[in-house]
Design a protein around this motif. Structure first.
Motif, PDB file in Angstrom:
ATOM      1  N   HIS A  36      39.028  16.870 -15.159  1.00 25.74           N
ATOM      2  CA  HIS A  36      39.479  17.984 -16.000  1.00 25.74           C
ATOM      3  C   HIS A  36      40.999  18.179 -15.923  1.00 25.74           C
ATOM      4  CE1 HIS A  36      35.164  19.777 -15.709  1.00 25.74           C
ATOM      5  NE2 HIS A  36      35.274  18.889 -16.676  1.00 25.74           N
ATOM      6  N   ASP A  37      41.619  17.625 -14.885  1.00 29.83           N
ATOM      7  CA  ASP A  37      43.070  17.696 -14.769  1.00 29.83           C
ATOM      8  C   ASP A  37      43.756  16.714 -15.719  1.00 29.83           C
ATOM      9  OD1 ASP A  37      45.176  19.047 -13.569  1.00 29.83           O
ATOM     10  OD2 ASP A  37      45.518  17.457 -12.106  1.00 29.83           O
ATOM     11  N   MET A  38      42.981  15.756 -16.226  1.00 32.49           N
ATOM     12  CA  MET A  38      43.561  14.679 -17.035  1.00 32.49           C
ATOM     13  C   MET A  38      43.168  14.726 -18.500  1.00 32.49           C
ATOM     14  SD  MET A  38      43.103  11.636 -14.253  1.00 32.49           S
ATOM     15  CE  MET A  38      43.638  11.946 -12.568  1.00 32.49           C
ATOM     16  N   MET A  39      42.212  15.560 -18.834  1.00 34.62           N
ATOM     17  CA  MET A  39      41.850  15.743 -20.245  1.00 34.62           C
ATOM     18  C   MET A  39      41.313  17.162 -20.416  1.00 34.62           C
ATOM     19  SD  MET A  39      38.315  13.503 -20.611  1.00 34.62           S
ATOM     20  CE  MET A  39      39.096  11.942 -20.196  1.00 34.62           C
ATOM     21  N   ASP A  40      41.410  17.692 -21.616  1.00 35.79           N
ATOM     22  CA  ASP A  40      40.971  19.075 -21.810  1.00 35.79           C
ATOM     23  C   ASP A  40      39.459  19.179 -21.646  1.00 35.79           C
ATOM     24  OD1 ASP A  40      39.631  18.789 -24.536  1.00 35.79           O
ATOM     25  OD2 ASP A  40      41.662  18.113 -25.031  1.00 35.79           O
ATOM     26  N   LEU A  41      39.000  20.384 -21.342  1.00 38.02           N
ATOM     27  CA  LEU A  41      37.592  20.609 -21.019  1.00 38.02           C
ATOM     28  C   LEU A  41      36.674  20.203 -22.163  1.00 38.02           C
ATOM     29  CD1 LEU A  41      37.822  24.059 -19.186  1.00 38.02           C
ATOM     30  CD2 LEU A  41      37.289  21.842 -18.168  1.00 38.02           C
ATOM     31  N   GLU A  42      37.089  20.484 -23.395  1.00 42.72           N
ATOM     32  CA  GLU A  42      36.234  20.176 -24.545  1.00 42.72           C
ATOM     33  C   GLU A  42      36.007  18.678 -24.682  1.00 42.72           C
ATOM     34  OE1 GLU A  42      36.139  20.873 -29.405  1.00 42.72           O
ATOM     35  OE2 GLU A  42      37.625  21.918 -28.170  1.00 42.72           O
ATOM     36  N   ARG A  43      37.088  17.902 -24.549  1.00 42.76           N
ATOM     37  CA  ARG A  43      36.950  16.452 -24.673  1.00 42.76           C
ATOM     38  C   ARG A  43      36.152  15.888 -23.510  1.00 42.76           C
ATOM     39  NH1 ARG A  43      40.612  11.642 -23.611  1.00 42.76           N
ATOM     40  NH2 ARG A  43      39.741  10.004 -24.925  1.00 42.76           N
ATOM     41  N   ALA A  44      36.414  16.386 -22.300  1.00 49.47           N
ATOM     42  CA  ALA A  44      35.663  15.906 -21.137  1.00 49.47           C
ATOM     43  C   ALA A  44      34.178  16.192 -21.310  1.00 49.47           C
ATOM     44  CB  ALA A  44      36.185  16.567 -19.868  1.00 49.47           C
ATOM     45  N   GLY A  45      33.847  17.406 -21.778  1.00 48.15           N
ATOM     46  CA  GLY A  45      32.446  17.759 -22.005  1.00 48.15           C
ATOM     47  C   GLY A  45      31.792  16.884 -23.052  1.00 48.15           C
ATOM     48  N   MET A  46      32.518  16.587 -24.123  1.00 53.11           N
ATOM     49  CA  MET A  46      31.976  15.744 -25.181  1.00 53.11           C
ATOM     50  C   MET A  46      31.716  14.319 -24.673  1.00 53.11           C
ATOM     51  SD  MET A  46      33.819  14.539 -28.727  1.00 53.11           S
ATOM     52  CE  MET A  46      34.943  13.498 -27.776  1.00 53.11           C
ATOM     53  N   LEU A  47      32.676  13.763 -23.899  1.00 53.55           N
ATOM     54  CA  LEU A  47      32.512  12.401 -23.393  1.00 53.55           C
ATOM     55  C   LEU A  47      31.364  12.323 -22.384  1.00 53.55           C
ATOM     56  CD1 LEU A  47      36.248  11.348 -22.905  1.00 53.55           C
ATOM     57  CD2 LEU A  47      34.695  10.640 -24.724  1.00 53.55           C
ATOM     58  N   MET A  48      31.188  13.372 -21.598  1.00 56.10           N
ATOM     59  CA  MET A  48      30.085  13.371 -20.641  1.00 56.10           C
ATOM     60  C   MET A  48      28.751  13.520 -21.359  1.00 56.10           C
ATOM     61  SD  MET A  48      31.740  15.515 -17.458  1.00 56.10           S
ATOM     62  CE  MET A  48      30.382  15.150 -16.376  1.00 56.10           C
ATOM     63  N   ALA A  49      28.711  14.330 -22.416  1.00 51.31           N
ATOM     64  CA  ALA A  49      27.476  14.503 -23.179  1.00 51.31           C
ATOM     65  C   ALA A  49      27.053  13.199 -23.844  1.00 51.31           C
ATOM     66  CB  ALA A  49      27.662  15.609 -24.225  1.00 51.31           C
ATOM     67  N   ARG A  50      28.029  12.392 -24.246  1.00 55.05           N
ATOM     68  CA  ARG A  50      27.731  11.119 -24.908  1.00 55.05           C
ATOM     69  C   ARG A  50      27.509   9.992 -23.919  1.00 55.05           C
ATOM     70  NH1 ARG A  50      32.855  10.466 -28.462  1.00 55.05           N
ATOM     71  NH2 ARG A  50      32.059   8.311 -28.491  1.00 55.05           N
ATOM     72  N   GLY A  51      27.698  10.259 -22.634  1.00 52.68           N
ATOM     73  CA  GLY A  51      27.512   9.227 -21.617  1.00 52.68           C
ATOM     74  C   GLY A  51      28.692   8.299 -21.464  1.00 52.68           C
ATOM     75  N   VAL A  52      29.810   8.619 -22.132  1.00 53.15           N
ATOM     76  CA  VAL A  52      31.015   7.796 -22.000  1.00 53.15           C
ATOM     77  C   VAL A  52      31.632   8.005 -20.620  1.00 53.15           C
ATOM     78  CG1 VAL A  52      33.332   7.372 -22.924  1.00 53.15           C
ATOM     79  CG2 VAL A  52      31.433   7.853 -24.478  1.00 53.15           C
ATOM     80  N   VAL A  53      31.546   9.225 -20.119  1.00 51.47           N
ATOM     81  CA  VAL A  53      31.962   9.524 -18.754  1.00 51.47           C
ATOM     82  C   VAL A  53      30.732  10.008 -17.994  1.00 51.47           C
ATOM     83  CG1 VAL A  53      33.375  10.971 -17.261  1.00 51.47           C
ATOM     84  CG2 VAL A  53      34.319  10.112 -19.416  1.00 51.47           C
ATOM     85  N   GLU A  54      30.454   9.354 -16.887  1.00 50.39           N
ATOM     86  CA  GLU A  54      29.267   9.682 -16.095  1.00 50.39           C
ATOM     87  C   GLU A  54      29.677   9.964 -14.655  1.00 50.39           C
ATOM     88  OE1 GLU A  54      25.185   7.455 -14.503  1.00 50.39           O
ATOM     89  OE2 GLU A  54      26.356   6.578 -16.148  1.00 50.39           O
ATOM     90  N   VAL A  55      29.178  11.059 -14.103  1.00 51.41           N
ATOM     91  CA  VAL A  55      29.404  11.403 -12.698  1.00 51.41           C
ATOM     92  C   VAL A  55      28.038  11.466 -12.037  1.00 51.41           C
ATOM     93  CG1 VAL A  55      30.430  13.052 -11.097  1.00 51.41           C
ATOM     94  CG2 VAL A  55      31.437  12.745 -13.360  1.00 51.41           C
ATOM     95  N   ALA A  56      27.828  10.616 -11.027  1.00 55.23           N
ATOM     96  CA  ALA A  56      26.486  10.515 -10.456  1.00 55.23           C
ATOM     97  C   ALA A  56      26.542  10.118  -8.987  1.00 55.23           C
ATOM     98  CB  ALA A  56      25.659   9.491 -11.235  1.00 55.23           C
ATOM     99  N   PRO A  57      25.525  10.472  -8.207  1.00 53.22           N
ATOM    100  CA  PRO A  57      25.452  10.034  -6.813  1.00 53.22           C
ATOM    101  C   PRO A  57      25.315   8.517  -6.729  1.00 53.22           C
ATOM    102  CG  PRO A  57      23.891  11.806  -7.250  1.00 53.22           C
ATOM    103  CD  PRO A  57      24.392  11.346  -8.572  1.00 53.22           C
ATOM    104  N   LEU A  58      25.759   7.946  -5.638  1.00 51.10           N
ATOM    105  CA  LEU A  58      25.715   6.499  -5.462  1.00 51.10           C
ATOM    106  C   LEU A  58      24.297   5.950  -5.574  1.00 51.10           C
ATOM    107  CD1 LEU A  58      27.097   3.831  -4.732  1.00 51.10           C
ATOM    108  CD2 LEU A  58      26.922   4.478  -2.315  1.00 51.10           C
TER     109      LEU A  58
END
Length: 360
Positions: free
Chosen positions: A210-232
């Motif tokens: 979120h420090d590197m892109m605005d919240l709206e874009r980060a949320g959109m990319l995560m919703a589309r699976g372009v950015v994924e945050v997950a446990p190992l």
């Protein structure tokens, strides 16, 4: 202007003092270079053991030849960047001067003028030589290990490189992962299902994103699976093509988990593995997967290993001193353990020799 001839005398064996000066025509640049109430100059005095002063629009330096030369060169290079409109904080200035002191052959423009990512709120650049080498390694290798204490920018810079690669269409997605290991706490007592339990462990990755892109874009990319945050653990069984994958806090992975992670890498992908081998939260009988991988893979072609030290910490100055204090204690403990081990081996050898004599 080069340092002038020696000024004054010194006791035998000590170098003569020299003086030097640096003229700054623009009063606004002089203020930014010297800091509020000369704060940068006072820090420079403490760091190099020289004396400084200001006369009109000229900065005066006096001290040992090598220290004065380092200070003058550093101030001149920082002034050049300020003249080109670069914004530098007090910490940036002092970090730059310290870099030049320890690496005389380096030019600040080699890394401080090289932006990694232009984010909405800031431009991210390397803040030291170690960070510069780390960024270059990520450019040039498919797998990079960043190993060192907290606060050295390992994960943050890897994240910046990932966002840059995505924006330049070099990868199709970013995957951020961490081992979900309890740091002295019990995961089972946290409320919610598994995803909700591990979410606090992934929070630092969200914060950096979120420090590197605005919240709206980060949320959109995560919703589309372009950015994924997950446990190992969620990486098992997957093949990660065209991806920029970051494994953070890797010291808390086991050797089996590390092997699993590294073998997920597919075509067109990069992996950056970060961690501090001195801060593992694994049980005492389990070896860190990061420590194991660094030893095993350090000479494998295509893999880069970048090490950071307390000198590379870019957080509050106290953090570097705290890290160093813990490192010194650990060095003493290792020396004591080795001494005890050697003494035990020597005693065993002596007893074995006595038994042989008795047999004779």
């Amino acid at each position: 202007m080069a340092p002038t001839a020696p000024s004054g005398t010194r006791p035998t064996g000590e170098p003569a003092l020299v003086t030097a000066d640096l003229e700054v025509e623009d009063p606004r640049l002089l203020l930014r270079l010297t800091g509020p109430n000369g704060a940068h100059l006072r820090a420079l005095e403490k760091e190099l053991g020289i004396s400084t002063g200001i006369r009109g629009n000229t900065i005066l330096l006096r001290g040992a030849p090598q220290d004065v030369e380092s200070a003058q060169r550093g101030l001149a290079e920082v002034l050049g960047m300020l003249e080109r409109g670069k914004k530098l904080t007090e910490r940036d200035v002092m970090r730059a001067l310290k870099t030049l002191q320890t690496n005389p052959g380096v030019k600040l423009t080699d890394y401080m003028d090289e932006p990694i990512l232009v984010a909405p709120r800031k431009t991210i650049v390397p803040k030291g030589l170690a960070q510069h080498h780390y960024v270059r390694a990520i450019h040039e290798h498919d797998v990079v290990f960043g190993v060192g204490p907290a606060g050295t920018g390992k994960t943050y810079l890897a994240m910046a490189m990932a966002v840059r690669a995505l924006s330049e269409n070099k990868v199709k997605r970013i995957i951020l992962t961490r081992p979900a290991v309890e740091a002295g706490e019990k995961l089972g007592f946290l409320p919610g299902d598994l995803a909700e339990k591990v979410n606090p462990y992934l929070r630092p990755l969200y914060d950096a994103l979120h420090d590197m892109m605005d919240l709206e874009r980060a949320g959109m990319l995560m919703a589309r699976g372009v950015v994924e945050v997950a446990p190992l653990a969620f990486m098992r069984g997957r093949t990660l093509n065209d991806s920029f994958v970051i494994l953070d806090e890797a010291q808390n992975s086991t050797s089996e988990q590390m092997k699993m992670f590294l073998t997920r890498l597919g075509f067109g992908s990069k992996a950056v593995v970060t961690g501090d081998v001195t801060q593992t939260d694994l049980p005492t009988n389990r070896k860190s997967g990061l420590a194991d991988a660094v030893t095993l893979l350090k000479d494998v072609d295509g893999i880069a290993l970048c090490r950071f030290t307390d000198a590379d910490v870019v957080r509050h100055p106290l953090v570097a001193r705290i890290v160093r204090a813990y490192d010194v204690r650990e060095e003493h403990r290792q020396a004591e353990r080795q001494a005890a081990k050697d003494a035990k081996a020597a005693k065993a050898a002596a007893e074995a020799g006595e038994l042989e004599e008795d047999d004779d």
